[in-house]
Design a protein around this motif. Structure first.
Motif, short mmCIF file in Angstrom:
data_model
loop_
_atom_site.label_atom_id
_atom_site.label_comp_id
_atom_site.label_asym_id
_atom_site.label_seq_id
_atom_site.Cartn_x
_atom_site.Cartn_y
_atom_site.Cartn_z
N ARG A 1 0.87 -1.18 0.00
CA ARG A 1 0.00 0.00 0.00
C ARG A 1 0.91 1.23 0.00
NH1 ARG A 1 -2.45 -3.60 3.64
NH2 ARG A 1 -4.73 -3.85 3.45
N THR B 1 -12.25 9.15 -1.88
CA THR B 1 -11.69 8.25 -0.87
C THR B 1 -10.73 7.26 -1.53
OG1 THR B 1 -13.67 6.87 -1.10
CG2 THR B 1 -13.64 8.45 0.70
N ASP C 1 -7.63 6.02 -0.80
CA ASP C 1 -6.92 4.95 -0.12
C ASP C 1 -7.85 3.76 0.14
OD1 ASP C 1 -8.32 6.51 1.67
OD2 ASP C 1 -6.77 6.48 3.22
N SER C 2 -9.10 4.03 0.52
CA SER C 2 -10.02 2.91 0.74
C SER C 2 -10.40 2.24 -0.57
CB SER C 2 -11.27 3.38 1.49
OG SER C 2 -11.99 4.34 0.75
N ASP D 1 -7.60 -0.04 -1.35
CA ASP D 1 -7.58 -1.21 -0.48
C ASP D 1 -8.67 -2.22 -0.83
OD1 ASP D 1 -5.50 0.05 0.75
OD2 ASP D 1 -6.53 0.44 2.64
N GLN D 2 -9.77 -1.75 -1.36
CA GLN D 2 -10.87 -2.65 -1.72
C GLN D 2 -10.53 -3.55 -2.91
OE1 GLN D 2 -13.87 0.36 -2.22
NE2 GLN D 2 -14.02 0.70 -0.02
N HIS E 1 -18.51 0.11 -3.27
CA HIS E 1 -17.81 -1.13 -2.97
C HIS E 1 -18.73 -2.35 -3.09
CE1 HIS E 1 -19.35 -1.97 1.15
NE2 HIS E 1 -19.50 -0.67 1.20
#
Length: 281
Positions: free
Chosen positions: A17, A59, A61-62, A65-66, A261
């Protein structure tokens, strides 16, 4: 002494990351990545690239990460650009969705970011996977009109406003003046070679952020004619693509409202299928 997690040339912040880095082509904009755990600096393997375009809330970074599970399962690098609100106009949230905004070419910024990370990592990025949801869905289908040759697959998620591939309507209702604005025309032959997905939640029917009012900076005469809800508008885009012999995979996720998501599972399946088909060529 080498810090745990560092590579030989790449730092701890450029692996896994990654941190959010300023784009060197224009440092008002930035990006983050995910690099699969097995990435070897001195290896020979080239990694496909998935570019994910954020929605209005940014958003990044999220969102990155997803898609880590997809990146690891398919040994794919993920790039997520960040286009802040208020560029050129305080409070503006739309800028990047239009591709061209106050002289800024957001499509070219994405291509610059791809080139920039291509200097750090071994990428197979001549043709990339690209997904965007909501505002990101607006961006990616317009990017598709301008750069189909750079896409292996494009996933268009629940855009609130759509641009139809209609040469009789002006940008960004249609594509009638692409040549004069962007110096490019629709390349239907190239577009037909790109795998196309449209994806939306079955309950994505709220209209408060869809209907464009005359007072909005997004207003153009006819802007609301493609449908009342996001589902309606995405179906209008699907019909327009099919009329031009551009195949479309249309995924509706039952029971899901406007939540990005929750539509990712079919996006990941679609991307994995596109990568598998490329490997089989």
């Amino acid at each position: 002494m080498t810090r745990s997690g560092h590579g030989e040339k790449l730092s701890y912040y450029q692996l896994g990351r990654t941190a959010i880095f300023a784009c060197q082509a224009d440092q008002r904009f930035s990006y983050c990545c995910y690099i699969p755990e097995g990435y070897e600096e001195n290896g020979t393997r080239r990694y496909p690239l998935a570019v994910l375009i954020h929605g209005s809330t940014r958003t990044v970074d999220s969102l990155r990460d997803q898609f880590i599970d997809f990146a690891e399962a398919n040994q794919c690098v993920v790039l997520v650009p960040l286009f802040p609100c208020g560029i050129g106009e305080p409070g503006d949230t739309h800028n990047y969705k239009r591709i061209l905004y106050r002289g800024i070419r957001y499509d070219l910024l994405v291509l610059a970011m791809i080139e920039e990370i291509g200097e750090l990592y071994r990428l197979d990025a001549e043709k990339v996977l690209m997904h965007g949801f909501s505002g990101g869905g607006q961006f990616v289908h317009r990017f598709f009109y301008l750069h189909p040759e750079r896409l292996l697959a494009v996933s268009i998620g629940a855009p609130g406003v759509v641009t139809l591939p209609n040469p009789d309507k002006p940008w960004w209702l249609g594509t009638g003046d692409l040549k004069s604005i962007f110096g490019r025309e629709l390349d239907l032959s190239a577009m037909r070679k790109v795998a196309v997905q449209m994806v939306i939640g079955g309950d994505d029917t709220e209209t408060w952020d869809v209907t464009v009012a005359p007072s909005s900076s997004n207003w153009m005469e006819g802007i609301n004619e493609t449908g009342v809800t996001r589902v309606d508008r995405l179906r209008s885009l699907e019909r327009a693509f099919l009329s031009l012999d551009i195949p479309v995979r249309f995924d509706v996720v039952p029971g899901v409202e406007h939540i990005g998501h929750l539509v990712h599972p079919p996006v990941k399946e679609f991307f994995a299928s596109a990568l598998a088909q490329r490997q089989n060529l």
